[in-house]
Enzyme design. Structure first.
Site, PDB file in Angstrom:
ATOM      1  N   GLY A  12      -7.576 -72.465   1.438  1.00 15.90           N
ATOM      2  CA  GLY A  12      -8.235 -72.983   0.382  1.00 15.90           C
ATOM      3  C   GLY A  12      -8.891 -71.999  -0.793  1.00 15.90           C
ATOM      4  O   GLY A  12      -9.916 -72.148  -1.357  1.00 15.90           O
ATOM      5  N   ASN A 104      -0.722 -80.238  -9.265  1.00 13.85           N
ATOM      6  CA  ASN A 104      -0.490 -79.276  -8.417  1.00 13.85           C
ATOM      7  C   ASN A 104      -0.386 -78.005  -8.806  1.00 13.85           C
ATOM      8  O   ASN A 104      -0.041 -77.704  -9.869  1.00 13.85           O
ATOM      9  CB  ASN A 104       0.971 -79.999  -7.636  1.00 13.85           C
ATOM     10  CG  ASN A 104       1.426 -78.990  -6.402  1.00 13.85           C
ATOM     11  OD1 ASN A 104       0.598 -78.572  -5.385  1.00 13.85           O
ATOM     12  ND2 ASN A 104       2.514 -78.316  -6.490  1.00 13.85           N
ATOM     13  N   HIS A 106       1.507 -74.390  -8.082  1.00 13.11           N
ATOM     14  CA  HIS A 106       2.773 -73.856  -7.394  1.00 13.11           C
ATOM     15  C   HIS A 106       2.912 -72.191  -7.702  1.00 13.11           C
ATOM     16  O   HIS A 106       2.821 -72.018  -8.955  1.00 13.11           O
ATOM     17  CB  HIS A 106       4.173 -74.562  -7.875  1.00 13.11           C
ATOM     18  CG  HIS A 106       5.364 -74.248  -7.027  1.00 13.11           C
ATOM     19  ND1 HIS A 106       5.462 -74.833  -5.655  1.00 13.11           N
ATOM     20  CD2 HIS A 106       6.268 -73.417  -7.290  1.00 13.11           C
ATOM     21  CE1 HIS A 106       6.688 -74.260  -5.151  1.00 13.11           C
ATOM     22  NE2 HIS A 106       7.316 -73.533  -6.169  1.00 13.11           N
ATOM     23  N   ASP A 147       7.810 -80.762  -7.042  1.00 11.68           N
ATOM     24  CA  ASP A 147       7.595 -79.728  -8.247  1.00 11.68           C
ATOM     25  C   ASP A 147       8.214 -80.056  -9.397  1.00 11.68           C
ATOM     26  O   ASP A 147       8.732 -79.230 -10.129  1.00 11.68           O
ATOM     27  CB  ASP A 147       7.914 -78.463  -7.737  1.00 11.68           C
ATOM     28  CG  ASP A 147       7.345 -78.023  -6.259  1.00 11.68           C
ATOM     29  OD1 ASP A 147       6.162 -78.318  -6.132  1.00 11.68           O
ATOM     30  OD2 ASP A 147       7.690 -77.311  -5.421  1.00 11.68           O
ATOM     31  N   GLU A 176      -3.400 -67.355  -9.807  1.00  9.28           N
ATOM     32  CA  GLU A 176      -3.824 -68.763  -9.496  1.00  9.28           C
ATOM     33  C   GLU A 176      -5.001 -69.236  -9.547  1.00  9.28           C
ATOM     34  O   GLU A 176      -5.416 -70.082 -10.124  1.00  9.28           O
ATOM     35  CB  GLU A 176      -3.069 -69.054  -7.938  1.00  9.28           C
ATOM     36  CG  GLU A 176      -1.660 -68.987  -8.051  1.00  9.28           C
ATOM     37  CD  GLU A 176      -1.195 -69.540  -6.838  1.00  9.28           C
ATOM     38  OE1 GLU A 176      -1.695 -70.478  -5.966  1.00  9.28           O
ATOM     39  OE2 GLU A 176      -0.356 -68.816  -6.192  1.00  9.28           O
TER      40      GLU A 176
HETATM   41  C1  GRF Z   1      -0.942 -71.097  -3.145  1.00 10.06           C
HETATM   42  O1  GRF Z   1      -0.140 -70.340  -3.493  1.00 10.06           O
HETATM   43  C2  GRF Z   1      -0.625 -72.506  -4.226  1.00 10.06           C
HETATM   44  O2  GRF Z   1       0.342 -72.087  -5.173  1.00 10.06           O
HETATM   45  C3  GRF Z   1       0.467 -73.173  -3.017  1.00 10.06           C
HETATM   46  O3  GRF Z   1      -0.227 -72.839  -1.941  1.00 10.06           O
HETATM   47  C4  GRF Z   1      -0.993 -71.727  -1.781  1.00 10.06           C
HETATM   48  C5  GRF Z   1      -2.461 -72.103  -1.379  1.00 10.06           C
HETATM   49  O4  GRF Z   1      -3.430 -71.100  -1.187  1.00 10.06           O
HETATM   50  N1  GRF Z   1       0.609 -74.582  -3.566  1.00 10.06           N
HETATM   51  P1  GRF Z   1      -4.896 -71.387  -0.857  1.00 10.06           P
HETATM   52  O5  GRF Z   1      -4.882 -72.072   0.439  1.00 10.06           O
HETATM   53  O6  GRF Z   1      -5.525 -71.969  -1.914  1.00 10.06           O
HETATM   54  O7  GRF Z   1      -5.524 -69.911  -0.532  1.00 10.06           O
END
Ligand code: GRF
Length: 195
Positions: A12, A104, A106, A147, A176
């Protein structure tokens, strides 16, 4: 006020970036619920932040998982469902009901390195194996494919010669944590008619 729910299966860290941006006032929304499809640190993060957390065990609920999620997000009047490292497949009925309301994140430059089996470290291993010069991350709407939904935002990162999949994963993850809140902000602004 714009209302979101976040679905998680793992650590998370993306959820944390959303929580932090809501707390700092950068994101003008409330987090109505964090739902895990298993016991995971993501749900613990929610509870620590004072957000309502739920665990709906996918192994127990099986086909009823989406129905359980739908009940919570409907009752809470959620405007946007954010998949942040959520590993269960969302069923067609749910996707159709929440069309353009599920996003989502990715860890690749979709449409490259997406689809069935492309998750977690596997994505970065494939990028390295193909000697790509750049990778990145994508936030997209969820449709009935894997995706394959409309792209909202992407960020590129370089891939260096000596990178391992783990090093690349960390470099992408940093981006991200920016991209997800920015994408949610974009959707909130669009919902207010401000672009
Ligand atoms: C991330 O790399 C996201 O892109 C993918 O799953 C991972 C989740 O990481 N869908 P976290 O649980 O938010 O650290």
């Amino acid at each position: 006020m714009f209302k979101i729910a976040v679905l998680v299966s793992g650590g998370g860290t993306n959820l944390q970036s959303v929580i932090d941006n809501v707390k700092s006032g950068k994101l003008d929304c409330t987090i109505e619920a964090v739902i895990g499809d298993r016991k995971c640190y993501g749900v613990t993060r929610a509870v620590k932040a004072g957000v309502q957390g739920y665990i709906f065990d996918r192994k127990i609920l099986k086909k009823d998982l989406c129905r359980a999620i739908d009940k919570v997000v409907s009752e809470r009047g959620v405007d946007l469902i954010v998949l942040a490292g959520f590993l269960s497949i969302i069923d067609e009925e749910f996707v159709n009901k929440w069309k353009k309301k599920i996003i989502n994140i990715h860890p690749s430059l979709l449409p490259k390195y997406g689809g069935p089996g492309m998750y977690g470290i596997k994505v970065h291993e494939a990028v390295i194996a193909n000697k790509e010069k750049e990778s990145g991350c994508t936030v997209h709407y969820v449709d009935t494919g894997v995706d394959s939904g409309e792209i909202i935002k992407q960020v590129k990162v370089p891939v260096f010669k000596d990178d391992t999949a783990e090093i690349l994963q960390k470099r992408v993850l940093v981006q991200e944590h920016r991209l997800l809140p920015e994408s949610i902000e974009k959707i909130i602004k669009e919902s207010k008619g401000v672009c």
